[in-house]
Design a protein around this motif. Structure first.
Motif, PDB file in Angstrom:
ATOM      1  N   ASP A 149     -92.821  26.019  48.354  1.00  0.00           N
ATOM      2  CA  ASP A 149     -93.694  27.123  47.970  1.00  0.00           C
ATOM      3  C   ASP A 149     -93.124  28.450  48.466  1.00  0.00           C
ATOM      4  O   ASP A 149     -93.202  29.469  47.769  1.00  0.00           O
ATOM      5  CB  ASP A 149     -95.099  26.916  48.544  1.00  0.00           C
ATOM      6  CG  ASP A 149     -96.047  28.040  48.169  1.00  0.00           C
ATOM      7  OD1 ASP A 149     -96.360  28.165  46.970  1.00  0.00           O
ATOM      8  OD2 ASP A 149     -96.456  28.803  49.073  1.00  0.00           O
ATOM      9  N   ALA A 150     -92.559  28.439  49.682  1.00  0.00           N
ATOM     10  CA  ALA A 150     -91.933  29.649  50.215  1.00  0.00           C
ATOM     11  C   ALA A 150     -90.787  30.097  49.316  1.00  0.00           C
ATOM     12  O   ALA A 150     -90.637  31.292  49.033  1.00  0.00           O
ATOM     13  CB  ALA A 150     -91.424  29.393  51.633  1.00  0.00           C
ATOM     14  N   ALA A 151     -89.975  29.149  48.875  1.00  0.00           N
ATOM     15  CA  ALA A 151     -88.859  29.479  47.978  1.00  0.00           C
ATOM     16  C   ALA A 151     -89.375  30.091  46.681  1.00  0.00           C
ATOM     17  O   ALA A 151     -88.824  31.090  46.186  1.00  0.00           O
ATOM     18  CB  ALA A 151     -88.038  28.231  47.685  1.00  0.00           C
ATOM     19  N   LYS A 152     -90.442  29.510  46.134  1.00  0.00           N
ATOM     20  CA  LYS A 152     -90.999  30.036  44.891  1.00  0.00           C
ATOM     21  C   LYS A 152     -91.541  31.447  45.073  1.00  0.00           C
ATOM     22  O   LYS A 152     -91.379  32.304  44.196  1.00  0.00           O
ATOM     23  CB  LYS A 152     -92.102  29.099  44.381  1.00  0.00           C
ATOM     24  CG  LYS A 152     -91.581  27.787  43.796  1.00  0.00           C
ATOM     25  CD  LYS A 152     -92.651  27.018  43.044  1.00  0.00           C
ATOM     26  CE  LYS A 152     -93.718  26.486  43.966  1.00  0.00           C
ATOM     27  NZ  LYS A 152     -94.702  25.637  43.245  1.00  0.00           N
ATOM     28  N   GLN A 153     -92.196  31.704  46.211  1.00  0.00           N
ATOM     29  CA  GLN A 153     -92.725  33.043  46.471  1.00  0.00           C
ATOM     30  C   GLN A 153     -91.602  34.077  46.574  1.00  0.00           C
ATOM     31  O   GLN A 153     -91.702  35.177  46.030  1.00  0.00           O
ATOM     32  CB  GLN A 153     -93.538  33.043  47.768  1.00  0.00           C
ATOM     33  CG  GLN A 153     -94.893  32.369  47.676  1.00  0.00           C
ATOM     34  CD  GLN A 153     -95.738  32.688  48.894  1.00  0.00           C
ATOM     35  OE1 GLN A 153     -95.948  33.851  49.218  1.00  0.00           O
ATOM     36  NE2 GLN A 153     -96.221  31.652  49.570  1.00  0.00           N
ATOM     37  N   ILE A 154     -90.537  33.698  47.290  1.00  0.00           N
ATOM     38  CA  ILE A 154     -89.403  34.615  47.454  1.00  0.00           C
ATOM     39  C   ILE A 154     -88.772  34.927  46.107  1.00  0.00           C
ATOM     40  O   ILE A 154     -88.472  36.088  45.786  1.00  0.00           O
ATOM     41  CB  ILE A 154     -88.355  34.020  48.412  1.00  0.00           C
ATOM     42  CG1 ILE A 154     -88.924  33.934  49.837  1.00  0.00           C
ATOM     43  CG2 ILE A 154     -87.072  34.854  48.403  1.00  0.00           C
ATOM     44  CD1 ILE A 154     -88.051  33.170  50.806  1.00  0.00           C
ATOM     45  N   ILE A 155     -88.577  33.905  45.286  1.00  0.00           N
ATOM     46  CA  ILE A 155     -87.965  34.086  43.966  1.00  0.00           C
ATOM     47  C   ILE A 155     -88.877  34.889  43.055  1.00  0.00           C
ATOM     48  O   ILE A 155     -88.418  35.798  42.347  1.00  0.00           O
ATOM     49  CB  ILE A 155     -87.639  32.714  43.335  1.00  0.00           C
ATOM     50  CG1 ILE A 155     -86.539  32.010  44.126  1.00  0.00           C
ATOM     51  CG2 ILE A 155     -87.210  32.889  41.874  1.00  0.00           C
ATOM     52  CD1 ILE A 155     -86.291  30.583  43.692  1.00  0.00           C
ATOM     53  N   ARG A 156     -90.178  34.592  43.072  1.00  0.00           N
ATOM     54  CA  ARG A 156     -91.124  35.281  42.196  1.00  0.00           C
ATOM     55  C   ARG A 156     -91.201  36.774  42.506  1.00  0.00           C
ATOM     56  O   ARG A 156     -91.259  37.608  41.606  1.00  0.00           O
ATOM     57  CB  ARG A 156     -92.511  34.648  42.336  1.00  0.00           C
ATOM     58  CG  ARG A 156     -93.535  35.238  41.362  1.00  0.00           C
ATOM     59  CD  ARG A 156     -94.827  34.441  41.348  1.00  0.00           C
ATOM     60  NE  ARG A 156     -95.484  34.431  42.639  1.00  0.00           N
ATOM     61  CZ  ARG A 156     -95.614  33.361  43.417  1.00  0.00           C
ATOM     62  NH1 ARG A 156     -95.115  32.197  43.013  1.00  0.00           N
ATOM     63  NH2 ARG A 156     -96.232  33.431  44.581  1.00  0.00           N
ATOM     64  N   LYS A 157     -91.155  37.111  43.777  1.00  0.00           N
ATOM     65  CA  LYS A 157     -91.302  38.514  44.184  1.00  0.00           C
ATOM     66  C   LYS A 157     -89.992  39.292  44.157  1.00  0.00           C
ATOM     67  O   LYS A 157     -89.991  40.508  43.933  1.00  0.00           O
ATOM     68  CB  LYS A 157     -91.898  38.583  45.595  1.00  0.00           C
ATOM     69  CG  LYS A 157     -93.321  38.055  45.687  1.00  0.00           C
ATOM     70  CD  LYS A 157     -93.807  38.095  47.132  1.00  0.00           C
ATOM     71  CE  LYS A 157     -95.220  37.536  47.255  1.00  0.00           C
ATOM     72  NZ  LYS A 157     -95.678  37.507  48.672  1.00  0.00           N
ATOM     73  N   ASN A 158     -88.869  38.593  44.399  1.00  0.00           N
ATOM     74  CA  ASN A 158     -87.615  39.329  44.605  1.00  0.00           C
ATOM     75  C   ASN A 158     -86.427  38.793  43.809  1.00  0.00           C
ATOM     76  O   ASN A 158     -85.324  39.324  43.932  1.00  0.00           O
ATOM     77  CB  ASN A 158     -87.259  39.319  46.089  1.00  0.00           C
ATOM     78  CG  ASN A 158     -88.352  39.922  46.949  1.00  0.00           C
ATOM     79  OD1 ASN A 158     -88.454  41.137  47.080  1.00  0.00           O
ATOM     80  ND2 ASN A 158     -89.189  39.067  47.535  1.00  0.00           N
ATOM     81  N   GLY A 159     -86.637  37.732  43.033  1.00  0.00           N
ATOM     82  CA  GLY A 159     -85.560  37.177  42.237  1.00  0.00           C
ATOM     83  C   GLY A 159     -84.742  36.130  42.989  1.00  0.00           C
ATOM     84  O   GLY A 159     -84.819  36.023  44.217  1.00  0.00           O
ATOM     85  N   VAL A 160     -83.960  35.367  42.243  1.00  0.00           N
ATOM     86  CA  VAL A 160     -83.156  34.293  42.823  1.00  0.00           C
ATOM     87  C   VAL A 160     -82.140  34.833  43.826  1.00  0.00           C
ATOM     88  O   VAL A 160     -81.830  34.184  44.833  1.00  0.00           O
ATOM     89  CB  VAL A 160     -82.426  33.501  41.717  1.00  0.00           C
ATOM     90  CG1 VAL A 160     -81.507  32.443  42.317  1.00  0.00           C
ATOM     91  CG2 VAL A 160     -83.433  32.841  40.776  1.00  0.00           C
ATOM     92  N   ALA A 161     -81.646  36.044  43.572  1.00  0.00           N
ATOM     93  CA  ALA A 161     -80.628  36.625  44.457  1.00  0.00           C
ATOM     94  C   ALA A 161     -81.124  36.771  45.889  1.00  0.00           C
ATOM     95  O   ALA A 161     -80.317  36.790  46.828  1.00  0.00           O
ATOM     96  CB  ALA A 161     -80.191  37.992  43.922  1.00  0.00           C
ATOM     97  N   ALA A 162     -82.444  36.861  46.080  1.00  0.00           N
ATOM     98  CA  ALA A 162     -83.003  37.004  47.428  1.00  0.00           C
ATOM     99  C   ALA A 162     -82.705  35.790  48.295  1.00  0.00           C
ATOM    100  O   ALA A 162     -82.615  35.903  49.524  1.00  0.00           O
ATOM    101  CB  ALA A 162     -84.512  37.231  47.357  1.00  0.00           C
ATOM    102  N   LEU A 163     -82.535  34.631  47.680  1.00  0.00           N
ATOM    103  CA  LEU A 163     -82.222  33.421  48.439  1.00  0.00           C
ATOM    104  C   LEU A 163     -80.823  33.489  49.041  1.00  0.00           C
ATOM    105  O   LEU A 163     -80.514  32.749  49.976  1.00  0.00           O
ATOM    106  CB  LEU A 163     -82.331  32.181  47.545  1.00  0.00           C
ATOM    107  CG  LEU A 163     -83.722  31.817  47.033  1.00  0.00           C
ATOM    108  CD1 LEU A 163     -83.650  30.587  46.139  1.00  0.00           C
ATOM    109  CD2 LEU A 163     -84.687  31.565  48.193  1.00  0.00           C
ATOM    110  N   TYR A 164     -79.984  34.373  48.506  1.00  0.00           N
ATOM    111  CA  TYR A 164     -78.617  34.510  49.010  1.00  0.00           C
ATOM    112  C   TYR A 164     -78.438  35.765  49.850  1.00  0.00           C
ATOM    113  O   TYR A 164     -77.321  36.233  50.053  1.00  0.00           O
ATOM    114  CB  TYR A 164     -77.621  34.473  47.850  1.00  0.00           C
ATOM    115  CG  TYR A 164     -77.330  33.046  47.436  1.00  0.00           C
ATOM    116  CD1 TYR A 164     -76.315  32.318  48.046  1.00  0.00           C
ATOM    117  CD2 TYR A 164     -78.123  32.406  46.497  1.00  0.00           C
ATOM    118  CE1 TYR A 164     -76.080  31.000  47.710  1.00  0.00           C
ATOM    119  CE2 TYR A 164     -77.902  31.083  46.150  1.00  0.00           C
ATOM    120  CZ  TYR A 164     -76.867  30.389  46.763  1.00  0.00           C
ATOM    121  OH  TYR A 164     -76.652  29.073  46.438  1.00  0.00           O
TER     122      TYR A 164
END
Length: 283
Positions: A149-164
């Motif tokens: 869920d944390a990953a989904k929130q980060i991606i939803r708010k800031n895009g996939v690039a935020a994970l990197y």
């Protein structure tokens, strides 16, 4: 190289990932809390035991495993990649993944595995770091429904690039760590007396030496990822800011739990790897 040998190395890496994550995650959480602390000096920084007590007293024992789902999955994949890619590069240098090929070759083989490892470890570290510091946020925790869920929130708010976020600093860290990690293990394994303790002792020392050598880079990476969603600085900018605000000690905040964790986890990880390879070959 026979396919069965590659599969054996993969199974060994899989075993190493599962065992190491379960044993080491609580100490990794404590390390992250200490690294991202806003304290300005080593004297006023919370100790290992103080941080443990604070987490258990205020967040319950289960908080020590908050965010474990993502690293349990990713570290299993990561260790499979680390061990197989390291042995691949070692074979490139010497033609055999089983023989000791010299310190420099082992270091280079481990370092070349770093960029591969970083592709997996950067998003895992990002999600884990965000969850580990979640209870420190003003206004309350954001990620209360688990790692995915944390990953989904980060991606939803800031895009996939935020994970990197922090990928550059993490890649440099992985290269430094894995080079020292595997070279130290190979040297000690080659020179320690042959016994049941040689693998866990060599593995434990490899983890400790690897962490000491790469720890400032890990601290920079943790602060880059922990300051999210604010704009992240470069490796040099973030490192300079830590030095300015906390001094040289700031780059080593949380080193004690990291060394304890590194010795325990790496000792068990190399043991699990060797046992996994042996068991696969027996089957």
């Amino acid at each position: 190289m026979p396919p069965s040998s590659v599969l054996a190395e993969s199974f060994g890496g899989f075993s190493a990932g599962v065992v190491g994550t379960i044993i080491g995650f609580p100490l990794d959480l404590v390390k992250t809390r200490m690294q991202t602390s806003a304290t300005s000096s080593l004297i006023s920084s919370p100790s290992l035991l103080q941080t443990f007590k604070h987490i258990i007293r205020n967040e319950t024992f289960s908080a020590l495993y908050k965010g474990v789902a993502t690293p349990l999955l990713s570290l299993t994949i990561l260790n499979t990649l680390n061990f197989t890619s390291y042995n691949h590069f070692k074979r490139v240098f010497n033609g055999s993944g089983d023989n000791f090929v010299g310190v420099s070759s082992c270091f280079l083989a481990g370092s070349l595995a770093g960029p591969i490892a970083s592709v997996v470890s950067t998003p895992e570290h990002m999600i884990k770091t965000q969850m580990q510091i979640d209870n420190k946020r003003k206004g309350g925790a954001l990620y209360t429904n688990g790692s995915f869920d944390a990953a989904k929130q980060i991606i939803r708010k800031n895009g996939v690039a935020a994970l990197y976020r922090g990928h550059n600093s993490n890649t440099v860290r992985e290269c430094a760590f894995l080079g020292v990690y595997f070279a130290t293990y190979e040297v000690l394994k080659e020179n320690l007396p042959d016994s049941k303790l040689s693998v866990p002792v060599a593995g434990g020392c490899a983890g400790a030496v690897g962490w000491v050598s790469s720890y400032p880079l890990d601290c920079v990476k943790a602060n880059v990822q922990g300051s999210f969603p604010e704009k992240a600085g470069s490796i040099i900018e973030t490192g300079s800011l830590i030095l300015k605000e906390r001094g040289i000690h700031g780059l080593y905040s949380g080193l004690t739990p990291s060394l304890i964790r590194a010795f325990l986890v790496s000792g068990s990880r190399f043991s699990a790897y060797e046992v996994g390879v042996w068991a696969f070959n027996k089957i």
